[in-house]
Write an enzyme that holds these catalytic residues in place. Structure first.
Site, PDB file in Angstrom:
ATOM      1  N   SER A 113       0.868  -1.373  -0.023  1.00  0.00           N
ATOM      2  CA  SER A 113       0.081  -0.013  -0.015  1.00  0.00           C
ATOM      3  C   SER A 113       1.056   1.208  -0.107  1.00  0.00           C
ATOM      4  CB  SER A 113      -0.839  -0.016   1.291  1.00  0.00           C
ATOM      5  OG  SER A 113      -0.250   0.366   2.417  1.00  0.00           O
ATOM      6  N   CYS A 114       1.957   1.062   0.496  1.00  0.00           N
ATOM      7  CA  CYS A 114       3.130   2.158   0.358  1.00  0.00           C
ATOM      8  C   CYS A 114       3.232   2.919  -0.862  1.00  0.00           C
ATOM      9  CB  CYS A 114       4.289   1.759   0.796  1.00  0.00           C
ATOM     10  SG  CYS A 114       4.725   2.135   2.683  1.00  0.00           S
TER      11      CYS A 114
END
Lengths: 271, 271
Positions: A113-114
């Site tokens: 998700s980074c």
């Protein structure tokens, strides 16, 4: 025997037209392989020493462990003849295999998700890390002395000019622990790993000082350890400020020459 | 439109007992996701800008590509509505799927062998990178001017004090390209990526200057690009010196204040 942190190299020094041959002390940099139950987990370039603290602090910062009690053992990897490998250690967690798989999966999801944007990565981390709400305070005059105290504690830096440092102080400005490393993030991991071993987490009544700049990663590591006040000798990045704001860390920069700048949660600094 | 590299944050400045509220310019740090044919390859924290160069330079340094001609296209990842993601790019290589798998495997093997010790990782890299044998020379007086020239070219550093820089100069000391980034290794990747796009590799007639320290990783990246002379404003690590010796790079440190130290292959520096 503690591993050597420096080695001597011959160099030629050019200065105002003169050339001198000198013996120069350099910081040692070597890769450390960290295994989880025998399986390679990560590889980091580091300055040898305090490798067990580095591994423990790294696992905490990455969200794999939440307390020292989750570590069963940290041991050196040995070759066929039983010789310990100076650059490879194995961490055995007190977590069933299913639980470990779950943690690896969770971590992978977070790091995925980074990728999208800074905002998403901050959200991923703030979901994982409890906001720091301690009312700990530090006097500005105490804070101003810490950069000098950190520098005075740096053994290798004095010799080489080539190492980053992280120091942990109590709120009266007494040094609790300091670690040096070629990588700033490694120095932070080592200090956090030390505190983890001492069963001191969360570090609610401490201030952490780092040499150089503050990045997102450094704030993330301080937050995982519950450090309420983080100060650096140089500038923070914009994302470091955003993350510090979100997780409740008092972020200080340019702590040097009798001056500092405070970016977030400034109520913890008193005159 | 070039992405913004800085943002303004309000901070409180403590100085000699006074507190001033100031607007401070900070370097922006955001994650960049680099994909290979749609599949996540790596994630790096970087300062936005020159992302395509960063990706190209990184792939070269890691041994995935050997020339610009192996890159088919570098494009922004787009969401369902066709909006370009500022923090995600996709690299399409002109390599058949089989070849790509082979490269991924080879790279994995190299990074595995890294884990054992510094010596092994140096061997892994020297197997992959041709030793630099160019007889290019630079005058000590020219070299001495380069740190100042690099600093003068740093737009964002001047504003923030918070960015690393990498500069590429010809042997007469003329600036060819400079890039700034929160990560020193990213600044090097961007410069190498620029040179790759210009079809200038190997960079046999150049000198590369980096701000801060020189690590193993920086020497590895310079070697992959064929840079014969690498100089830094601060100290090298011991492993940086060993790798420079092995791959044939002239390594210089502490290039500042009219002085520098030379560690390896010093015959390229003339009075």
């Amino acid at each position: 025997m503690a591993p050597s942190k420096t080695s001597v190299h011959e160099s030629l020094k050019w200065h105002q037209g003169r050339i001198d041959q000198i013996d120069e002390t350099l910081a040692i940099e070597e890769p450390l392989e960290i295994r989880l139950a025998g399986r390679r987990f990560t590889l980091t370039m580091r300055t040898p020493g305090h490798d067990e603290e580095l591994a423990a602090g790294f696992l905490l910062a990455e969200g794999f462990i939440a307390a020292a009690s989750e570590i069963d053992e940290i041991r050196r990897v040995r070759d066929a003849r039983g010789q310990a490998d100076p650059n490879s250690i194995d961490v055995i967690l007190k977590v069933p295999a299913d639980g470990l798989r779950e943690r690896l999966k969770r971590n992978f999801t977070i790091s995925s998700s980074c990728g999208v944007c800074g905002k998403t990565s901050i959200e991923g981390i703030t979901r994982r890390i409890a906001p720091i709400k301690t009312r700990s305070k530090i006097a500005a005059s105490t804070l101003l002395e810490l950069a000098t105290k950190l520098r005075a504690s740096q053994e290798v830096f004095a010799a080489t000019g080539g190492l980053h440092a992280c120091g942990l102080f109590d709120l009266e400005g007494t040094l609790m622990a300091t670690r040096e490393d070629i990588g700033r993030h490694n120095a932070v991991d080592k200090v956090v790993g030390w505190a983890l071993n001492q069963k001191m987490l969360p570090l609610s009544k401490t201030v952490m000082i780092v040499s150089g700049r503050t990045s997102f990663e450094i704030v993330q590591k301080a937050a995982a350890a519950g450090v309420p006040i983080l100060a650096a000798v140089s500038a923070p990045s914009s994302l470091a400020v955003q993350l510090a704001q979100q997780v409740g860390i008092t972020l200080v920069g340019f702590l040097r020459d009798g001056s500092f700048n405070a970016y977030t949660h400034r109520a913890r600094i008193t005159r």
